[in-house]
Motif scaffolding. Structure first.
Motif, PDB file in Angstrom:
ATOM      1  N   VAL A  30       0.863  -1.178   0.000  1.00  0.00           N
ATOM      2  CA  VAL A  30       0.000   0.000   0.000  1.00  0.00           C
ATOM      3  C   VAL A  30       0.901   1.231   0.000  1.00  0.00           C
ATOM      4  O   VAL A  30       1.811   1.334   0.827  1.00  0.00           O
ATOM      5  CB  VAL A  30      -0.916   0.025   1.251  1.00  0.00           C
ATOM      6  CG1 VAL A  30      -1.787   1.264   1.249  1.00  0.00           C
ATOM      7  CG2 VAL A  30      -1.743  -1.242   1.337  1.00  0.00           C
ATOM      8  N   PHE A  31       0.654   2.148  -0.927  1.00  0.00           N
ATOM      9  CA  PHE A  31       1.415   3.391  -1.021  1.00  0.00           C
ATOM     10  C   PHE A  31       0.471   4.557  -0.783  1.00  0.00           C
ATOM     11  O   PHE A  31      -0.652   4.550  -1.287  1.00  0.00           O
ATOM     12  CB  PHE A  31       2.015   3.573  -2.423  1.00  0.00           C
ATOM     13  CG  PHE A  31       2.927   2.464  -2.854  1.00  0.00           C
ATOM     14  CD1 PHE A  31       4.274   2.495  -2.534  1.00  0.00           C
ATOM     15  CD2 PHE A  31       2.446   1.404  -3.606  1.00  0.00           C
ATOM     16  CE1 PHE A  31       5.119   1.476  -2.945  1.00  0.00           C
ATOM     17  CE2 PHE A  31       3.288   0.383  -4.020  1.00  0.00           C
ATOM     18  CZ  PHE A  31       4.619   0.422  -3.688  1.00  0.00           C
ATOM     19  N   THR A  32       0.923   5.559  -0.050  1.00  0.00           N
ATOM     20  CA  THR A  32       0.140   6.784   0.052  1.00  0.00           C
ATOM     21  C   THR A  32       0.822   7.865  -0.772  1.00  0.00           C
ATOM     22  O   THR A  32       2.021   7.779  -1.064  1.00  0.00           O
ATOM     23  CB  THR A  32       0.009   7.303   1.499  1.00  0.00           C
ATOM     24  OG1 THR A  32       1.251   7.870   1.919  1.00  0.00           O
ATOM     25  CG2 THR A  32      -0.462   6.222   2.449  1.00  0.00           C
ATOM     26  N   SER A  33       0.063   8.861  -1.094  1.00  0.00           N
ATOM     27  CA  SER A  33       0.664  10.061  -1.668  1.00  0.00           C
ATOM     28  C   SER A  33       1.316  10.830  -0.535  1.00  0.00           C
ATOM     29  O   SER A  33       1.299  10.386   0.617  1.00  0.00           O
ATOM     30  CB  SER A  33      -0.424  10.907  -2.338  1.00  0.00           C
ATOM     31  OG  SER A  33      -1.352  11.345  -1.362  1.00  0.00           O
ATOM     32  N   GLY A  34       1.849  11.988  -0.837  1.00  0.00           N
ATOM     33  CA  GLY A  34       2.336  12.854   0.228  1.00  0.00           C
ATOM     34  C   GLY A  34       1.130  13.354   1.006  1.00  0.00           C
ATOM     35  O   GLY A  34       0.212  13.942   0.438  1.00  0.00           O
ATOM     36  N   ILE A  35       1.111  13.089   2.289  1.00  0.00           N
ATOM     37  CA  ILE A  35      -0.023  13.451   3.139  1.00  0.00           C
ATOM     38  C   ILE A  35       0.392  14.643   3.996  1.00  0.00           C
ATOM     39  O   ILE A  35       1.449  14.623   4.623  1.00  0.00           O
ATOM     40  CB  ILE A  35      -0.425  12.270   4.054  1.00  0.00           C
ATOM     41  CG1 ILE A  35      -0.746  11.011   3.234  1.00  0.00           C
ATOM     42  CG2 ILE A  35      -1.546  12.650   4.991  1.00  0.00           C
ATOM     43  CD1 ILE A  35      -2.030  11.049   2.463  1.00  0.00           C
ATOM     44  N   VAL A  36      -0.449  15.670   4.032  1.00  0.00           N
ATOM     45  CA  VAL A  36      -0.170  16.846   4.859  1.00  0.00           C
ATOM     46  C   VAL A  36      -1.081  16.840   6.079  1.00  0.00           C
ATOM     47  O   VAL A  36      -1.994  16.017   6.192  1.00  0.00           O
ATOM     48  CB  VAL A  36      -0.316  18.155   4.049  1.00  0.00           C
ATOM     49  CG1 VAL A  36       0.731  18.227   2.941  1.00  0.00           C
ATOM     50  CG2 VAL A  36      -1.725  18.317   3.493  1.00  0.00           C
ATOM     51  N   GLY A  37      -0.873  17.797   6.960  1.00  0.00           N
ATOM     52  CA  GLY A  37      -1.570  17.836   8.236  1.00  0.00           C
ATOM     53  C   GLY A  37      -2.845  18.651   8.250  1.00  0.00           C
ATOM     54  O   GLY A  37      -3.073  19.415   9.178  1.00  0.00           O
ATOM     55  N   TRP A  38      -3.672  18.480   7.233  1.00  0.00           N
ATOM     56  CA  TRP A  38      -4.971  19.147   7.261  1.00  0.00           C
ATOM     57  C   TRP A  38      -6.060  18.161   7.605  1.00  0.00           C
ATOM     58  O   TRP A  38      -5.826  16.946   7.624  1.00  0.00           O
ATOM     59  CB  TRP A  38      -5.258  19.877   5.959  1.00  0.00           C
ATOM     60  CG  TRP A  38      -5.238  19.063   4.682  1.00  0.00           C
ATOM     61  CD1 TRP A  38      -5.451  17.720   4.533  1.00  0.00           C
ATOM     62  CD2 TRP A  38      -5.001  19.559   3.370  1.00  0.00           C
ATOM     63  NE1 TRP A  38      -5.344  17.363   3.215  1.00  0.00           N
ATOM     64  CE2 TRP A  38      -5.087  18.472   2.478  1.00  0.00           C
ATOM     65  CE3 TRP A  38      -4.743  20.823   2.853  1.00  0.00           C
ATOM     66  CZ2 TRP A  38      -4.909  18.613   1.113  1.00  0.00           C
ATOM     67  CZ3 TRP A  38      -4.571  20.954   1.484  1.00  0.00           C
ATOM     68  CH2 TRP A  38      -4.655  19.853   0.630  1.00  0.00           C
ATOM     69  N   ASN A  39      -7.253  18.677   7.880  1.00  0.00           N
ATOM     70  CA  ASN A  39      -8.372  17.805   8.243  1.00  0.00           C
ATOM     71  C   ASN A  39      -9.058  17.261   6.996  1.00  0.00           C
ATOM     72  O   ASN A  39      -8.609  17.520   5.868  1.00  0.00           O
ATOM     73  CB  ASN A  39      -9.345  18.537   9.179  1.00  0.00           C
ATOM     74  CG  ASN A  39     -10.024  19.733   8.525  1.00  0.00           C
ATOM     75  OD1 ASN A  39     -10.125  19.840   7.307  1.00  0.00           O
ATOM     76  ND2 ASN A  39     -10.485  20.655   9.349  1.00  0.00           N
ATOM     77  N   ALA A  40     -10.156  16.552   7.176  1.00  0.00           N
ATOM     78  CA  ALA A  40     -10.877  15.922   6.061  1.00  0.00           C
ATOM     79  C   ALA A  40     -11.438  16.944   5.077  1.00  0.00           C
ATOM     80  O   ALA A  40     -11.712  16.613   3.926  1.00  0.00           O
ATOM     81  CB  ALA A  40     -11.997  15.035   6.604  1.00  0.00           C
TER      82      ALA A  40
END
Length: 134
Positions: A30-40
């Motif tokens: 499983v790979f994620t994209s670059g995830i940032v610290g914002w909400n939904a």
């Protein structure tokens, strides 16, 4: 929390703190994209580095759950930070936030300082790779 994967650390190397030198794994990747610290709603609720890091990790766990993966399935995290100083000056608080979300599972990790991130207001971005054992 322990990993279902094989930890790779040469016996004659000094112990690492907060990460693993390497992991061997097999299964569904499983790979994620670059995830940032914002909400939904894609809104940053804080401009605090640690708060954004904790939200990044929560977001990663949410994405992993969509594939049936859990934090202990993480094999790699790549952190992109806009300030090396923010990262280094907050190591203890980052460790507490990390353990609150991920637990005591430490995948292979890298931290890279970047000039800027695409999402305005983001202080860091994390890419994750997980392997769900077969």
């Amino acid at each position: 929390m322990t990993t279902p994967h094989q930890i790779l650390h040469p016996k004659h190397w000094k112990a690492t703190s907060g990460y693993t030198s390497g992991l061997a794994a097999s299964g569904r990747v499983v790979f994620t994209s670059g995830i940032v610290g914002w909400n939904a709603e894609q809104i940053f609720e804080s401009d605090d580095f640690v708060a954004q890091a904790e939200q990044c990790l929560k977001n990663i766990v949410a994405v992993l759950a969509e594939a049936g993966a859990r934090p202990e399935h993480l094999v790699r995290l790549t952190w992109y930070v806009t300030s090396k100083e923010d990262y280094l000056n907050n190591l203890k608080a980052l460790g507490r936030a990390y353990k609150a979300v991920i637990g005591r599972h430490y995948p292979a990790m890298a931290v890279v300082q970047v000039v800027a991130l695409i999402d305005e207001g983001a202080k860091l971005e994390i890419e994750a790779t997980a392997v769900i054992p077969a």
